[in-house]
Design a protein around this motif. Structure first.
Motif, PDB file in Angstrom:
ATOM      1  N   THR A  82       0.831  -1.196   0.000  1.00 50.66           N
ATOM      2  CA  THR A  82       0.000   0.000   0.000  1.00 50.66           C
ATOM      3  C   THR A  82       0.871   1.253   0.000  1.00 50.66           C
ATOM      4  OG1 THR A  82      -1.741  -1.155   1.206  1.00 50.66           O
ATOM      5  CG2 THR A  82      -1.828   1.239   1.207  1.00 50.66           C
ATOM      6  N   VAL A  83       0.418   2.241  -0.748  1.00 54.04           N
ATOM      7  CA  VAL A  83       1.052   3.556  -0.738  1.00 54.04           C
ATOM      8  C   VAL A  83       0.011   4.574  -0.285  1.00 54.04           C
ATOM      9  CG1 VAL A  83       0.535   4.023  -3.170  1.00 54.04           C
ATOM     10  CG2 VAL A  83       2.449   5.181  -2.063  1.00 54.04           C
ATOM     11  N   TYR A  84       0.469   5.593   0.425  1.00 50.10           N
ATOM     12  CA  TYR A  84      -0.419   6.588   1.001  1.00 50.10           C
ATOM     13  C   TYR A  84      -0.051   7.978   0.517  1.00 50.10           C
ATOM     14  CZ  TYR A  84      -1.056   2.698   4.248  1.00 50.10           C
ATOM     15  OH  TYR A  84      -1.286   1.461   4.800  1.00 50.10           O
ATOM     16  N   LEU A  85      -1.023   8.859   0.571  1.00 51.85           N
ATOM     17  CA  LEU A  85      -0.780  10.267   0.331  1.00 51.85           C
ATOM     18  C   LEU A  85      -1.521  11.053   1.406  1.00 51.85           C
ATOM     19  CD1 LEU A  85       0.603  12.316  -1.590  1.00 51.85           C
ATOM     20  CD2 LEU A  85      -1.633  12.575  -2.701  1.00 51.85           C
ATOM     21  N   GLN A  86      -0.765  11.588   2.352  1.00 53.88           N
ATOM     22  CA  GLN A  86      -1.335  12.435   3.393  1.00 53.88           C
ATOM     23  C   GLN A  86      -1.390  13.856   2.868  1.00 53.88           C
ATOM     24  OE1 GLN A  86      -2.556  11.636   6.544  1.00 53.88           O
ATOM     25  NE2 GLN A  86      -3.215  13.776   6.570  1.00 53.88           N
ATOM     26  N   MET A  87      -2.576  14.425   2.842  1.00 59.32           N
ATOM     27  CA  MET A  87      -2.773  15.766   2.295  1.00 59.32           C
ATOM     28  C   MET A  87      -3.272  16.684   3.397  1.00 59.32           C
ATOM     29  SD  MET A  87      -4.507  14.776  -1.368  1.00 59.32           S
ATOM     30  CE  MET A  87      -6.050  14.268  -0.625  1.00 59.32           C
ATOM     31  N   ASN A  88      -2.488  17.680   3.711  1.00 54.99           N
ATOM     32  CA  ASN A  88      -2.837  18.654   4.743  1.00 54.99           C
ATOM     33  C   ASN A  88      -2.995  20.038   4.129  1.00 54.99           C
ATOM     34  OD1 ASN A  88      -2.574  16.608   6.717  1.00 54.99           O
ATOM     35  ND2 ASN A  88      -0.390  17.058   6.969  1.00 54.99           N
ATOM     36  N   SER A  89      -3.607  20.921   4.878  1.00 51.74           N
ATOM     37  CA  SER A  89      -3.800  22.317   4.433  1.00 51.74           C
ATOM     38  C   SER A  89      -4.362  22.367   3.022  1.00 51.74           C
ATOM     39  CB  SER A  89      -2.467  23.073   4.506  1.00 51.74           C
ATOM     40  OG  SER A  89      -1.942  23.045   5.822  1.00 51.74           O
ATOM     41  N   LEU A  90      -5.396  21.607   2.800  1.00 53.64           N
ATOM     42  CA  LEU A  90      -5.952  21.494   1.455  1.00 53.64           C
ATOM     43  C   LEU A  90      -6.553  22.808   0.975  1.00 53.64           C
ATOM     44  CD1 LEU A  90      -7.418  17.934   1.785  1.00 53.64           C
ATOM     45  CD2 LEU A  90      -5.840  18.665  -0.004  1.00 53.64           C
ATOM     46  N   LYS A  91      -6.410  23.032  -0.318  1.00 47.52           N
ATOM     47  CA  LYS A  91      -6.893  24.245  -0.961  1.00 47.52           C
ATOM     48  C   LYS A  91      -7.899  23.870  -2.047  1.00 47.52           C
ATOM     49  CE  LYS A  91      -2.253  26.228  -0.503  1.00 47.52           C
ATOM     50  NZ  LYS A  91      -1.101  26.829  -1.243  1.00 47.52           N
ATOM     51  N   PRO A  92      -8.774  24.783  -2.414  1.00 47.84           N
ATOM     52  CA  PRO A  92      -9.716  24.483  -3.502  1.00 47.84           C
ATOM     53  C   PRO A  92      -9.015  24.030  -4.783  1.00 47.84           C
ATOM     54  CG  PRO A  92     -10.409  26.446  -2.345  1.00 47.84           C
ATOM     55  CD  PRO A  92      -9.065  26.068  -1.777  1.00 47.84           C
ATOM     56  N   GLU A  93      -7.836  24.568  -5.038  1.00 46.49           N
ATOM     57  CA  GLU A  93      -7.106  24.178  -6.256  1.00 46.49           C
ATOM     58  C   GLU A  93      -6.545  22.756  -6.189  1.00 46.49           C
ATOM     59  OE1 GLU A  93      -6.690  26.941  -4.417  1.00 46.49           O
ATOM     60  OE2 GLU A  93      -4.571  27.539  -4.327  1.00 46.49           O
ATOM     61  N   TYR A 111       1.376   0.642 -14.252  1.00 50.71           N
ATOM     62  CA  TYR A 111      -0.012   0.331 -13.974  1.00 50.71           C
ATOM     63  C   TYR A 111      -0.687   1.534 -13.309  1.00 50.71           C
ATOM     64  CZ  TYR A 111       1.704  -4.406 -14.664  1.00 50.71           C
ATOM     65  OH  TYR A 111       2.285  -5.529 -15.178  1.00 50.71           O
ATOM     66  N   TRP A 112      -1.999   1.661 -13.567  1.00 49.68           N
ATOM     67  CA  TRP A 112      -2.774   2.795 -13.035  1.00 49.68           C
ATOM     68  C   TRP A 112      -4.000   2.305 -12.295  1.00 49.68           C
ATOM     69  CZ3 TRP A 112      -1.382   7.923 -13.566  1.00 49.68           C
ATOM     70  CH2 TRP A 112      -0.338   8.204 -14.448  1.00 49.68           C
ATOM     71  N   GLY A 113      -4.368   3.063 -11.270  1.00 52.27           N
ATOM     72  CA  GLY A 113      -5.636   2.829 -10.617  1.00 52.27           C
ATOM     73  C   GLY A 113      -6.736   3.597 -11.326  1.00 52.27           C
ATOM     74  N   GLN A 114      -7.951   3.452 -10.798  1.00 52.70           N
ATOM     75  CA  GLN A 114      -9.109   4.072 -11.449  1.00 52.70           C
ATOM     76  C   GLN A 114      -9.331   5.512 -10.980  1.00 52.70           C
ATOM     77  OE1 GLN A 114      -9.300   2.228  -8.789  1.00 52.70           O
ATOM     78  NE2 GLN A 114     -10.647   3.424  -7.440  1.00 52.70           N
ATOM     79  N   GLY A 115      -8.658   5.896  -9.909  1.00 52.35           N
ATOM     80  CA  GLY A 115      -8.754   7.258  -9.418  1.00 52.35           C
ATOM     81  C   GLY A 115      -9.762   7.415  -8.289  1.00 52.35           C
ATOM     82  N   THR A 116      -9.537   8.436  -7.473  1.00 55.81           N
ATOM     83  CA  THR A 116     -10.465   8.789  -6.404  1.00 55.81           C
ATOM     84  C   THR A 116     -10.631  10.302  -6.400  1.00 55.81           C
ATOM     85  OG1 THR A 116     -10.972   8.520  -4.038  1.00 55.81           O
ATOM     86  CG2 THR A 116      -8.665   8.906  -4.611  1.00 55.81           C
ATOM     87  N   GLN A 117     -11.869  10.745  -6.251  1.00 57.68           N
ATOM     88  CA  GLN A 117     -12.174  12.177  -6.342  1.00 57.68           C
ATOM     89  C   GLN A 117     -11.898  12.869  -5.012  1.00 57.68           C
ATOM     90  OE1 GLN A 117     -13.515  14.151  -9.030  1.00 57.68           O
ATOM     91  NE2 GLN A 117     -12.989  15.816  -7.614  1.00 57.68           N
ATOM     92  N   VAL A 118     -11.189  13.970  -5.097  1.00 55.11           N
ATOM     93  CA  VAL A 118     -10.977  14.845  -3.938  1.00 55.11           C
ATOM     94  C   VAL A 118     -11.568  16.211  -4.284  1.00 55.11           C
ATOM     95  CG1 VAL A 118      -9.263  16.053  -2.543  1.00 55.11           C
ATOM     96  CG2 VAL A 118      -8.916  13.646  -3.137  1.00 55.11           C
ATOM     97  N   THR A 119     -12.461  16.681  -3.442  1.00 57.18           N
ATOM     98  CA  THR A 119     -13.085  17.981  -3.637  1.00 57.18           C
ATOM     99  C   THR A 119     -12.862  18.829  -2.401  1.00 57.18           C
ATOM    100  OG1 THR A 119     -14.789  17.007  -5.055  1.00 57.18           O
ATOM    101  CG2 THR A 119     -15.220  19.198  -4.167  1.00 57.18           C
ATOM    102  N   VAL A 120     -12.259  19.990  -2.608  1.00 61.41           N
ATOM    103  CA  VAL A 120     -11.989  20.917  -1.508  1.00 61.41           C
ATOM    104  C   VAL A 120     -12.893  22.134  -1.701  1.00 61.41           C
ATOM    105  CG1 VAL A 120     -10.259  22.200  -0.230  1.00 61.41           C
ATOM    106  CG2 VAL A 120      -9.619  20.104  -1.460  1.00 61.41           C
TER     107      VAL A 120
END
Length: 122
Positions: A82-93, A111-120
């Protein structure tokens, strides 16, 4: 066949945090998860896919896009594939679909995953 499944996306307010996960499976005994460099990309509507973060096979080296430096952290757990991406101080952009990508150091496969939506948004 290698499969990557992202999770952890969602709606968050500006300044908030999210942690994305990418669970990988289907590796061979010759080319295991630990032999793949892992990357996170993102793509916002109407924009090109952008490299967000990279982590080497042993996790010793990481690299980040200029727009996320100091706010995002990539990590990996080779025991859990597993790989992780910790995202802090998120901005609308930061709003985008986030994709996980595995690149074989010796196999050269990608190889690629199908993606996950992030909305700020507030």
């Amino acid at each position: 066949q290698v499969q990557l499944v992202e999770s952890g996306g969602g709606l968050v307010q500006p300044g908030g945090s999210l942690r994305l996960s990418c669970a990988a499976s289907g590796f061979t005994t010759r080319f295991t998860f630990s032999s793949y460099a892992m990357r996170w990309y993102r793509q916002a509507p109407g924009k090109e896919r952008e490299l967000v973060a990279v982590i080497t096979i042993a996790g010793g080296n990481t690299n980040y896009g200029d727009s996320v430096k100091g706010r995002f952290t990539i990590s990996r757990d080779n025991a859990k594939n597993t790989v992780y991406l910790q995202m802090n101080s998120l901005k609308p952009e930061d709003t985008a679909v986030y994709f996980c990508n595995a690149v074989g150091t010796w196999s050269g496969a990608s190889y690629w995953g199908q993606g996950t939506q992030v909305t700020v948004s507030s």
